[in-house]
Every structure is written in C-alpha cells, then in structure tokens.
Enzyme design. Structure first.
Site, PDB file in Angstrom:
ATOM      1  CG  ASP A  21      -1.956   1.066   1.216  1.00 44.56           C
ATOM      2  OD1 ASP A  21      -1.953   1.890   0.280  1.00 44.56           O
ATOM      3  OD2 ASP A  21      -2.790   1.096   2.135  1.00 44.56           O
ATOM      4  CG  ASP A 119      -3.392   3.761  -3.347  1.00 44.68           C
ATOM      5  OD1 ASP A 119      -4.250   2.886  -3.587  1.00 44.68           O
ATOM      6  OD2 ASP A 119      -3.555   4.659  -2.495  1.00 44.68           O
ATOM      7  CD  GLU A 120      -5.228  -0.790  -1.094  1.00 43.44           C
ATOM      8  OE1 GLU A 120      -5.264  -1.873  -0.467  1.00 43.44           O
ATOM      9  OE2 GLU A 120      -6.199  -0.028  -1.177  1.00 43.44           O
TER      10      GLU A 120
END
Length: 367
Positions: A21, A119-120
């Site tokens: 993350d 973003d993960e």
C-alpha cells in the site's frame, strides 16, 4: 465478473501473500513533484475556495493528518482545520503514470500480481521465498527499490492469505513492514476492531456491536450457529475470517463491473438546462470509457443527491447492449425526470453504465 489468467497455486504448499500500500499516494507523488512542499501539509482534492468550496479530500499527507484532516472529509471543513495547507487538484494522469512504473517494478517479484487500485496490490510470492525470514528480506528489497527509483514509501504486510496481508499492511503506516505467520494469524487479529475485516461496513459493524461483538476475538468466540441465524451465509464467513482463514486467490486480471462519473455542483441547483448539460457531459465521458475498454452496457443508473444530502438512484435495463451516447443521454434524462422538483435543489449528479458486455454486438436504441 472476474477472470483468472493463470493456474491456482498448489494449496498444499505454504502461501506467502504480500500486500503493498503506497503511503498517502497522491499527496506523496505531489511532494516528489514539488520538493519545496516537503514537510508541509498537502491536500489533494476539490478546490477549497477559501472555505466555501464543495467536494471532498481525495487524500492528504501525514503532515496534514496532524491537523485532523482525512480522506473524504468535506473540503470546506478541511480549510477550517488547516487553511495553511497547500491545496492541489487531483492530477490523475500523473498518478496513473507513477502507478504503472511501480507495478512494473513489482512484476518481477511476483508469481502472480493483483492490482487492487492505483496504489495497492497483492503479490503471491510463495515460489519466491522459502520462509518468513526470506519474505522479510524480500519485502525490504521491494521497499528499497521503490524509494530509490520513485522517492516514495510504502507499507507492506505479508501473511498466509490476502485477508491477513492486507490488515497487516495497514497496521504500522506509514512505511511499515509486518510479517504474520499462519500460526500467529488468529492472535494478530484478535485485539483489532471487528470492522478491520473485509466486508464488514458501518451497518454490519453496528449489528455486530449490538450483540456484543466489538473485536475480532469477540467474533471468533461467538457461537457460529447464532451468527448464521443473524447474518445467513455471511455469518459463517465472518467467523472464518476471525480465525484468519481466507482461501481467495490472487486475481491477475479484473473485468470491470461498471463505468461511472459523478459531479458535485459548485452551487445546489434545480435549473433544468444546467442539469441537462451535466447529464450530457457525464454520459459522454462514461460512454467513451466503455468504448475504449471494449464494452457495451445494458443497465443505466442515475444518482442524485439533494442539498440536504438525501440520496436516490433510479435504474433501467435495456433489452439489448449498447454503446450509444444518445441512448445513454436520453435514458438518463428520463430516469432523472422524477427527481426534478422546483422546490428541491440537487447537489450531486451521477451516471453509471453497468451490466456490461465485452466486445458484444451492439445495437443502438433510439428514444
């Protein structure tokens, strides 16, 4: 609808699932892009307009969070708490480009990779490492390369499955690294609030709290039959999750379920021309995205939010799939009709196209 593009991992082998993350991603990218802002509060989202703006925070850096700011907070409230912050508009092309570069960094490290969002990502590293010690070294190398190449930090959780890995990555942000073995999973989860488990939202949390379940340990200790009586099949699933059990696979390719756009008006409005203009604009954007991704759609949904935040949706399913802009516009205006009232102003308008057909024969429906 999901599609797997590779064979499932042999379930008899130990699983090592890594969840990464990127920390405060949008704001962190802006900080890299604007070094002069380093160490200062940064807010990415709607224009605050000196405290009179509409919309919300998309994300903010950790300096801004010291003032009580958080994602999804109304931008007007953010301005009251921290007017000295630097407020920046969302620059999605920039963030998408950085995200692509990071995914390209991650690919060689993974047996399988599932990008969950911009973003993960989950990485199955079961064939890359032999034990937790190797997994720790592996994760540190990933963090080092991302920091070196992109000047960004990330938080990583490694566990025996996706459930534990994701919770672990959130445990010590920012720039955290937590490794949880299969044997320690239940113990790790036990003291955490029950809403940390995926699938438990605010309403389910309230129902669980009402029967005395506040922590994951409370859930694990609760009678499974009573859980099934209250929550049906989900009751058994919640109980399994509380024990750290999750057999879901890494999905390497996601097929989208819908395409949508929303717009928050600068001023609440009941003006027909203004609303129709925005319907047309949103429909054009939704249709273009569907076509670019090779989809037609059958179900059209209009969402409105009145000035008092009362929210409604209205949907229609067409007899044939389409990718016609005019069909989407016309149907959306029909669906919007019942919500058009001179005595009620609209704050937010949204259009969604769903029930997708990939590369289907498309018929155009007029009217």
């Amino acid at each position: 609808m999901l599609t797997k593009t590779s064979n499932d991992h042999n379930q008899t082998s130990p699983r090592f699932i890594l969840h990464i993350d990127l920390d405060a991603f949008f704001a962190s990218v802006e900080e890299v892009n604007h070094p002069e802002l380093k160490g200062k509060p940064i807010v990415v989202g709607a224009d605050p307009k000196q405290g009179k703006g509409r919309g919300v925070i998309s994300t903010c850096n950790y300096e801004a969070r010291k003032f009580g700011l958080r994602s999804a907070m109304p931008i007007s409230h953010a301005w009251k708490l921290c007017p000295q912050a630097t407020y920046l508009a969302v620059n999605m092309p920039l963030y998408e480009e950085v995200s692509k570069r990071i995914i390209n960094i991650l690919k060689p490290f993974a047996d399988k990779l599932e990008q969950v969002s911009i973003d993960e990502a989950f990485l199955d590293i079961s064939h890359k490492v032999a034990d937790l010690k190797e997994a720790t070294t592996f994760a540190k190398k990933i963090k080092s390369i991302i920091l070196d190449r992109e000047s960004l930090t990330c938080s990583i959780g490694i566990g025996p499955n996706k459930l534990v890995a994701k919770i672990a990555s959130d445990y010590r942000k920012p720039n955290g690294l937590i490794i949880i073995s299969k044997d320690d999973a239940k113990k790790f989860l036990a003291p955490l609030n029950v809403e940390k488990l995926g699938g438990i939202g605010s309403k389910t949390k309230e129902r669980l709290n009402s029967i005395g379940i506040k922590t994951i340990n409370d859930l694990a200790s609760y009678d499974i039959k009573k859980l099934k009586d209250i929550f049906g099949a989900w009751g058994e699933e919640f109980h399994r999750m509380a024990y750290g059990i999750d057999e879901s696979e890494i999905i390497e390719e996601w097929i989208p379920k819908s395409f949508s756009r929303e717009y928050t008006f600068d001023q609440d409005t009941s003006n027909y021309d203004e609303l129709k203009f925005m319907v047309d604009k949103l429909c054009e954007e939704v249709t273009l995205e569907a076509i670019e991704n090779g989809f037609s759609f059958r179900t059209i949904t209009v969402k409105i939010r009145y000035e008092n935040f009362e929210t409604h949706t209205h949907s229609k399913t067409l007899p044939f799939p389409t990718s016609s802009i005019e069909t989407l516009k016309n149907t959306s205006m029909i669906l919007l009709g019942p919500f058009l009232r001179s005595d009620r102003k609209i704050r937010l308008l949204g259009i969604r196209a769903s029930n997708l057909n990939e590369k289907a024969h498309q018929k155009t429906l007029e009217g």
